[in-house]
Design a protein around this motif. Structure first.
Motif, PDB file in Angstrom:
ATOM      1  N   VAL A 192      35.129  48.195  51.359  1.00  0.00           N
ATOM      2  CA  VAL A 192      35.137  47.510  50.074  1.00  0.00           C
ATOM      3  C   VAL A 192      34.594  48.424  48.977  1.00  0.00           C
ATOM      4  O   VAL A 192      33.484  48.945  49.075  1.00  0.00           O
ATOM      5  N   GLU A 193      35.392  48.609  47.936  1.00  0.00           N
ATOM      6  CA  GLU A 193      35.002  49.431  46.789  1.00  0.00           C
ATOM      7  C   GLU A 193      34.993  48.533  45.554  1.00  0.00           C
ATOM      8  O   GLU A 193      36.027  47.983  45.166  1.00  0.00           O
ATOM      9  N   ILE A 194      33.829  48.358  44.941  1.00  0.00           N
ATOM     10  CA  ILE A 194      33.680  47.425  43.818  1.00  0.00           C
ATOM     11  C   ILE A 194      33.570  48.172  42.500  1.00  0.00           C
ATOM     12  O   ILE A 194      32.791  49.120  42.367  1.00  0.00           O
ATOM     13  N   SER A 195      34.359  47.730  41.517  1.00  0.00           N
ATOM     14  CA  SER A 195      34.344  48.331  40.181  1.00  0.00           C
ATOM     15  C   SER A 195      33.941  47.293  39.143  1.00  0.00           C
ATOM     16  O   SER A 195      34.284  46.115  39.258  1.00  0.00           O
ATOM     17  N   SER A 196      33.236  47.748  38.128  1.00  0.00           N
ATOM     18  CA  SER A 196      32.793  46.881  37.041  1.00  0.00           C
ATOM     19  C   SER A 196      33.772  46.949  35.880  1.00  0.00           C
ATOM     20  O   SER A 196      34.243  48.024  35.509  1.00  0.00           O
ATOM     21  N   MET A 197      34.085  45.784  35.319  1.00  0.00           N
ATOM     22  CA  MET A 197      34.932  45.725  34.120  1.00  0.00           C
ATOM     23  C   MET A 197      34.688  44.409  33.406  1.00  0.00           C
ATOM     24  O   MET A 197      34.046  43.502  33.951  1.00  0.00           O
ATOM     25  N   GLY A 198      35.175  44.293  32.176  1.00  0.00           N
ATOM     26  CA  GLY A 198      35.028  43.059  31.426  1.00  0.00           C
ATOM     27  C   GLY A 198      35.802  41.927  32.091  1.00  0.00           C
ATOM     28  O   GLY A 198      36.834  42.163  32.726  1.00  0.00           O
ATOM     29  N   PHE A 199      35.317  40.703  31.940  1.00  0.00           N
ATOM     30  CA  PHE A 199      35.968  39.567  32.579  1.00  0.00           C
ATOM     31  C   PHE A 199      37.429  39.443  32.139  1.00  0.00           C
ATOM     32  O   PHE A 199      38.312  39.177  32.960  1.00  0.00           O
ATOM     33  N   ASP A 200      37.678  39.656  30.853  1.00  0.00           N
ATOM     34  CA  ASP A 200      39.042  39.517  30.341  1.00  0.00           C
ATOM     35  C   ASP A 200      39.952  40.671  30.758  1.00  0.00           C
ATOM     36  O   ASP A 200      41.161  40.633  30.517  1.00  0.00           O
ATOM     37  N   ALA A 201      39.387  41.690  31.410  1.00  0.00           N
ATOM     38  CA  ALA A 201      40.190  42.824  31.890  1.00  0.00           C
ATOM     39  C   ALA A 201      40.587  42.667  33.352  1.00  0.00           C
ATOM     40  O   ALA A 201      41.414  43.437  33.856  1.00  0.00           O
ATOM     41  N   LEU A 202      40.039  41.673  34.051  1.00  0.00           N
ATOM     42  CA  LEU A 202      40.265  41.539  35.489  1.00  0.00           C
ATOM     43  C   LEU A 202      41.722  41.225  35.832  1.00  0.00           C
ATOM     44  O   LEU A 202      42.312  41.862  36.710  1.00  0.00           O
ATOM     45  N   ILE A 203      42.298  40.242  35.159  1.00  0.00           N
ATOM     46  CA  ILE A 203      43.688  39.863  35.464  1.00  0.00           C
ATOM     47  C   ILE A 203      44.661  40.989  35.113  1.00  0.00           C
ATOM     48  O   ILE A 203      45.542  41.317  35.928  1.00  0.00           O
ATOM     49  N   PRO A 204      44.536  41.637  33.941  1.00  0.00           N
ATOM     50  CA  PRO A 204      45.401  42.792  33.676  1.00  0.00           C
ATOM     51  C   PRO A 204      45.244  43.904  34.714  1.00  0.00           C
ATOM     52  O   PRO A 204      46.229  44.552  35.090  1.00  0.00           O
ATOM     53  N   ALA A 205      44.013  44.117  35.195  1.00  0.00           N
ATOM     54  CA  ALA A 205      43.790  45.160  36.207  1.00  0.00           C
ATOM     55  C   ALA A 205      44.474  44.805  37.517  1.00  0.00           C
ATOM     56  O   ALA A 205      45.007  45.675  38.213  1.00  0.00           O
ATOM     57  N   LEU A 206      44.483  43.517  37.868  1.00  0.00           N
ATOM     58  CA  LEU A 206      45.200  43.066  39.062  1.00  0.00           C
ATOM     59  C   LEU A 206      46.692  43.317  38.909  1.00  0.00           C
ATOM     60  O   LEU A 206      47.339  43.879  39.797  1.00  0.00           O
ATOM     61  N   ASN A 207      47.228  42.864  37.803  1.00  0.00           N
ATOM     62  CA  ASN A 207      48.682  42.929  37.608  1.00  0.00           C
ATOM     63  C   ASN A 207      49.206  44.347  37.422  1.00  0.00           C
ATOM     64  O   ASN A 207      50.382  44.614  37.688  1.00  0.00           O
ATOM     65  N   SER A 208      48.333  45.264  36.999  1.00  0.00           N
ATOM     66  CA  SER A 208      48.747  46.664  36.862  1.00  0.00           C
ATOM     67  C   SER A 208      48.555  47.442  38.161  1.00  0.00           C
ATOM     68  O   SER A 208      48.956  48.601  38.257  1.00  0.00           O
ATOM     69  N   GLY A 209      47.918  46.799  39.158  1.00  0.00           N
ATOM     70  CA  GLY A 209      47.705  47.452  40.447  1.00  0.00           C
ATOM     71  C   GLY A 209      46.483  48.334  40.507  1.00  0.00           C
ATOM     72  O   GLY A 209      46.297  49.076  41.472  1.00  0.00           O
ATOM     73  N   ASN A 210      45.611  48.265  39.493  1.00  0.00           N
ATOM     74  CA  ASN A 210      44.400  49.087  39.500  1.00  0.00           C
ATOM     75  C   ASN A 210      43.352  48.560  40.479  1.00  0.00           C
ATOM     76  O   ASN A 210      42.481  49.309  40.925  1.00  0.00           O
ATOM     77  N   ILE A 211      43.393  47.260  40.772  1.00  0.00           N
ATOM     78  CA  ILE A 211      42.510  46.661  41.777  1.00  0.00           C
ATOM     79  C   ILE A 211      43.347  45.740  42.666  1.00  0.00           C
ATOM     80  O   ILE A 211      44.438  45.321  42.287  1.00  0.00           O
ATOM     81  N   ASP A 212      42.823  45.437  43.830  1.00  0.00           N
ATOM     82  CA  ASP A 212      43.522  44.557  44.768  1.00  0.00           C
ATOM     83  C   ASP A 212      43.030  43.119  44.675  1.00  0.00           C
ATOM     84  O   ASP A 212      43.784  42.178  44.934  1.00  0.00           O
ATOM     85  N   VAL A 213      41.760  42.967  44.310  1.00  0.00           N
ATOM     86  CA  VAL A 213      41.099  41.664  44.332  1.00  0.00           C
ATOM     87  C   VAL A 213      40.170  41.543  43.133  1.00  0.00           C
ATOM     88  O   VAL A 213      39.550  42.532  42.726  1.00  0.00           O
ATOM     89  N   ALA A 214      40.079  40.348  42.577  1.00  0.00           N
ATOM     90  CA  ALA A 214      39.086  40.067  41.536  1.00  0.00           C
ATOM     91  C   ALA A 214      38.233  38.903  41.997  1.00  0.00           C
ATOM     92  O   ALA A 214      38.753  37.866  42.417  1.00  0.00           O
TER      93      ALA A 214
END
Length: 260
Positions: free
Chosen positions: A78-100
């Motif tokens: 498990v690799e955890i990254s910090s980002m703004g709450f409003d950035a989580l869904i865009p990060a998922l949909n762009s493939g930058n993260i697997d899970v939020a």
């Protein structure tokens, strides 16, 4: 005879080298196996679900312990990254993260763009005011008041429904609470466990909770649409944890009570 013995020894040596070579190839192949990585995004400003203790770079909290336990069950690093709450869904949909995982409420609006796991926590909204405030007794008394909220949360959505309210959104709950403490807001609206944790950690010297818990809502672990396989794996691991007592132990650790 000497020639025959020499030839036999040569053949045996070649066979031994061949066997050793095969063993080396297997070992190299084993080391080359790729690590299963689960890239997790969170906003570590939502204690007791996800936060960083002062002076520590490690992410801690109920959500963090939960996703690490799920990852371990599924064989992921498990690799955890910090980002703004409003950035989580865009990060998922762009493939930058697997899970939020970030105390994210399961809503119909969010389900249009992401996939949620089964619910893992049931929360609700509540109002926090200054300790000496006798005028605000519930949500119904917030008309025309100055409200501090955390950006992108259902608390912010709820505050937007209040007639003539002056709503200010902050990056995290601590900043919203400080706005109340410093007199820049009349109230804070956020998830009940978050505000209760804030009070337990010393906030009760200046603030208090008023009214009843509103808008019961479930938290879910989010994945990208089309990745239903991962959501199913997470659901399976979550169900196992609830069955074997691991989930109950985590719940008691962070909320000081048995899961009802």
């Amino acid at each position: 005879m000497k020639k025959i013995v020499f030839l036999l020894m040569s053949v045996l040596m070649l066979l031994a080298l061949a066997v050793a070579g095969c063993g080396g190839t297997k070992e190299e192949s084993k080391e080359a196996e790729p690590v299963k990585l689960l890239r997790v995004g969170t906003e570590p400003a939502f204690a007791p679900f996800e936060f960083q203790k002062e002076g520590s770079a490690e992410f801690t909290g109920f959500d963090m312990d939960l996703i690490r336990a799920i990852g371990k069950k599924l064989g992921y690093k498990v690799e955890i990254s910090s980002m703004g709450f409003d950035a989580l869904i865009p990060a998922l949909n762009s493939g930058n993260i697997d899970v939020a995982i970030a105390g994210m409420s399961i809503t119909d609006e969010r389900k249009k763009v992401i996939v949620f796991s089964d619910p893992y926590y049931t929360s609700g909204l509540i109002v926090m005011v200054k300790k000496d405030d006798a005028a605000i007794k519930s949500f119904n008394d917030l008309k025309g008041k100055r409200i501090a909220v955390q950006i992108g949360t259902t608390g912010a959505n709820k505050a937007a429904e209040i007639p003539n309210a002056q709503v200010t959104a902050f990056n995290d709950n601590t900043a919203a609470a400080m706005e109340l403490k410093n007199g820049g807001a009349d109230a804070v609206i956020n998830d009940s466990p978050v505000l209760k944790y804030y009070l337990q950690q010393g906030g009760s010297a200046d603030a208090k909770i008023v009214g009843e818990v509103m808008n019961s809502e479930d938290y879910g672990i989010a994945v990208k649409k089309g990745n239903e396989k991962l959501a199913a794996e997470i659901n399976k691991a979550l169900a196992e944890m609830k069955q074997n007592g691991e989930y109950a132990q985590l719940y008691k650790t962070w909320f000081g009570e048995e899961k009802k």
